[in-house]
Design an enzyme around this catalytic site. Structure first.
Site, mmCIF file in Angstrom:
data_model
loop_
_atom_site.group_PDB
_atom_site.id
_atom_site.type_symbol
_atom_site.label_atom_id
_atom_site.label_comp_id
_atom_site.label_asym_id
_atom_site.label_seq_id
_atom_site.Cartn_x
_atom_site.Cartn_y
_atom_site.Cartn_z
ATOM 1 C CD GLU A 107 12.712 -31.225 -24.549
ATOM 2 O OE1 GLU A 107 13.352 -29.969 -24.531
ATOM 3 O OE2 GLU A 107 13.145 -31.990 -25.353
ATOM 4 C CD1 TRP A 153 16.943 -32.398 -25.549
ATOM 5 C CD2 TRP A 153 18.738 -31.439 -26.371
ATOM 6 N NE1 TRP A 153 16.934 -32.968 -26.839
ATOM 7 C CE2 TRP A 153 18.222 -32.241 -27.265
ATOM 8 C CE3 TRP A 153 19.828 -30.758 -26.469
ATOM 9 C CZ2 TRP A 153 18.721 -32.335 -28.752
ATOM 10 C CZ3 TRP A 153 20.334 -30.879 -28.027
ATOM 11 C CH2 TRP A 153 19.915 -31.518 -29.037
ATOM 12 C CD1 TRP A 175 26.924 -13.652 -39.845
ATOM 13 C CD2 TRP A 175 25.075 -14.551 -40.312
ATOM 14 N NE1 TRP A 175 27.077 -14.756 -39.165
ATOM 15 C CE2 TRP A 175 25.610 -15.351 -39.339
ATOM 16 C CE3 TRP A 175 23.773 -14.587 -40.472
ATOM 17 C CZ2 TRP A 175 25.162 -16.664 -39.053
ATOM 18 C CZ3 TRP A 175 23.187 -16.171 -40.351
ATOM 19 C CH2 TRP A 175 24.082 -16.753 -39.477
ATOM 20 C CG ASN A 191 11.687 -25.202 -26.567
ATOM 21 O OD1 ASN A 191 12.491 -24.294 -26.076
ATOM 22 N ND2 ASN A 191 11.703 -26.236 -26.727
ATOM 23 C CD1 TRP A 231 25.076 -17.783 -35.503
ATOM 24 C CD2 TRP A 231 25.114 -17.512 -33.012
ATOM 25 N NE1 TRP A 231 26.365 -18.098 -34.834
ATOM 26 C CE2 TRP A 231 26.390 -17.891 -33.404
ATOM 27 C CE3 TRP A 231 24.903 -17.327 -31.928
ATOM 28 C CZ2 TRP A 231 27.267 -18.285 -32.531
ATOM 29 C CZ3 TRP A 231 25.946 -17.417 -30.759
ATOM 30 C CH2 TRP A 231 27.226 -17.968 -31.131
ATOM 31 C CD1 TRP A 273 19.230 -17.893 -29.328
ATOM 32 C CD2 TRP A 273 19.112 -17.274 -31.108
ATOM 33 N NE1 TRP A 273 18.017 -16.907 -29.119
ATOM 34 C CE2 TRP A 273 18.092 -16.659 -30.507
ATOM 35 C CE3 TRP A 273 18.988 -17.312 -32.625
ATOM 36 C CZ2 TRP A 273 16.966 -15.836 -31.201
ATOM 37 C CZ3 TRP A 273 18.212 -16.437 -33.259
ATOM 38 C CH2 TRP A 273 17.273 -15.678 -32.611
#
Length: 432
Positions: A256, A259, A287, A322, A340, A363
């Site tokens: 993590e 990441w 959208w 998360n 988004w 996102w």
């Protein structure tokens, strides 16, 4: 007056294991610690009682106290950084300014303008790597291009890692080399913000939780994550310390942290992702951007309990688990077909641990538009996510007291209808 060296605190609000501060103290001495409440950044914040400002202010008081034990203090200023430094040049004979790297587009532009001004005045500007283990071009493919898929990046990261990368920078042992100054006060009211006291987790991670992290990290009803994200965001804990803990206790937790560095690297190499889809064809999506639906999502009134619980937790605490971040983001983009960027901006406004690279990466992952994203046809089913991660609905009941009562709203959109609609739209957009 004897020449001084400024150390400029930004995302590294600690005296312990601080790379730039260590170098300033060791190489120069006569260090004047400085923090600037950047009026350009603060001016974009809507909430005058934004908890992040209060968190920073609390950390600054701790820093100030530490420096005052050594006969120095922390200067706290408010304004545009270039203008603050121009004024400091009239107060001190400054030989150099030391600070740690920042990788966001605004920060790199800000630092460039500060460096250019200082250089014109004959002042050296030096920056150091502190908030990551690897930065910029340090983890790239053999032919020199950046990775855009996490797993090969992670494998290269691990292959390049050595114990030297987490060697401590013991800045805390050299605070006696700070410039001796009479303490001065700083009133947060100068910034236009109001201090609000609130509880936040300790910067020291619970080792027992880290050891069980891979078993507990997806269960939002328990304390199963490290809860150090806000401290990592503002640098009140060293990344070197965290990686050492991860190496000793849990490989998944280390992944993590990698990441985080992956998304920072993406932002550095592809700054356009701040406003555009990493995969350009995803900007062809039409959208719907229904404002009523967006408001219902923001307020936790969608009629989907796991989504609403997450949004209420965010609104009340400035934090969201998360796993639930992924669920709420997927719901906004896939179920409601809302851009988004709308959700990203809302999280940026509310999250205590907001970090541009991770927020943007998360996102775009949820929307399918990111560098290593969930495939467009993956649409989280909120009900199945609830059965899997909150089967007893402990998390839901904690944040939705009216759950199961007539006052709780009906779903604002049908799951099957929403899934069919988004798949059709994505398929159309990606075929263009």
């Amino acid at each position: 007056m004897n020449p001084v060296t400024i150390f400029w605190f930004r995302r590294d609000l600690r005296t312990e294991d601080n790379a730039g501060l260590f170098r300033a103290l060791k190489e120069r001495g006569n260090v004047v610690p400085l923090f600037i409440f950047d009026s350009d950044i603060l001016g974009k914040l809507a909430d005058r009682s934004d908890r992040r400002i209060s968190f920073i202010y609390e950390q600054l008081k701790k820093l100030k106290s530490e420096f005052e034990k050594h006969g120095s203090t922390l200067l706290v200023r408010y304004g545009r950084p270039v203008e603050v430094f121009e004024k400091l040049l009239t107060e001190f004979t400054i030989s150099a300014v030391y600070t740690n790297h920042d990788y966001e587009p605004y920060a790199t532009a800000r630092d460039k303008s500060v460096e250019e001004m200082l250089n014109r005045k004959g002042v050296e500007f030096r920056t150091f790597k502190d908030q990551v283990i690897f930065e910029k071009d340090e983890v790239i493919k053999d032919e020199g291009s950046p990775y855009t898929i996490y797993t090969p990046y992670m494998k290269r990261w691990r292959s390049l890692f050595t114990a030297e990368k987490i060697a401590q920078q013991p800045s805390e042992n050299h605070l006696g080399r700070c410039f001796k100054m009479i303490p001065e006060s700083f009133d947060l009211a100068v910034t236009g913000f109001i201090f609000s006291k609130f509880d936040y987790p300790s910067p020291e991670p619970d080792i027992e939780i880290i050891q069980k992290y891979n078993q507990t990290r997806d269960i939002p009803s328990i304390k199963g994550t490290s809860l150090v994200s806000v401290h990592l965001r503002f640098g009140t804990i060293s990344i070197r310390k965290l990686v050492k803990i991860a190496l000793e206790n849990n490989e998944i937790f280390l992944n993590e942290l990698i990441w985080r560095e992956f998304y920072m690297m993406i932002l550095w190499h592809f700054p356009q992702v701040v406003h555009q889809a990493f995969k350009p064809q995803y900007d062809n999506i039409r959208w719907i951007n229904d404002e009523k639906h967006f408001l219902a999502w923001c307020e936790g009134r969608t009629g989907y309990p796991i989504v609403d619980a997450g949004m209420r937790q965010l609104n009340e605490t400035g934090y969201m688990h998360n796993r639930v971040r992924m669920i709420t983001a997927s719901f906004l983009t896939k179920h409601l077909l809302i851009d988004w960027r709308w959700g990203e901006a809302y999280f940026a406004e509310k999250l205590l641990d907001f970090e541009l690279s991770s927020n943007n990466g998360g996102w775009q992952w949820a929307a399918g538009s990111g560098c290593d994203a969930a495939p467009y046809f993956r649409v989280f089913n909120p009900e199945l996510q609830t059965q899997k991660f909150d089967p007893e609905m402990k998390y839901i009941k904690k944040w939705i007291p009216e759950f199961g009562k007539s006052t709780y709203p009906k779903p604002i959109v049908d799951h099957k209808f929403a899934r069919d609609r988004v798949l059709a739209e994505y398929k159309r957009a990606l075929a263009e």
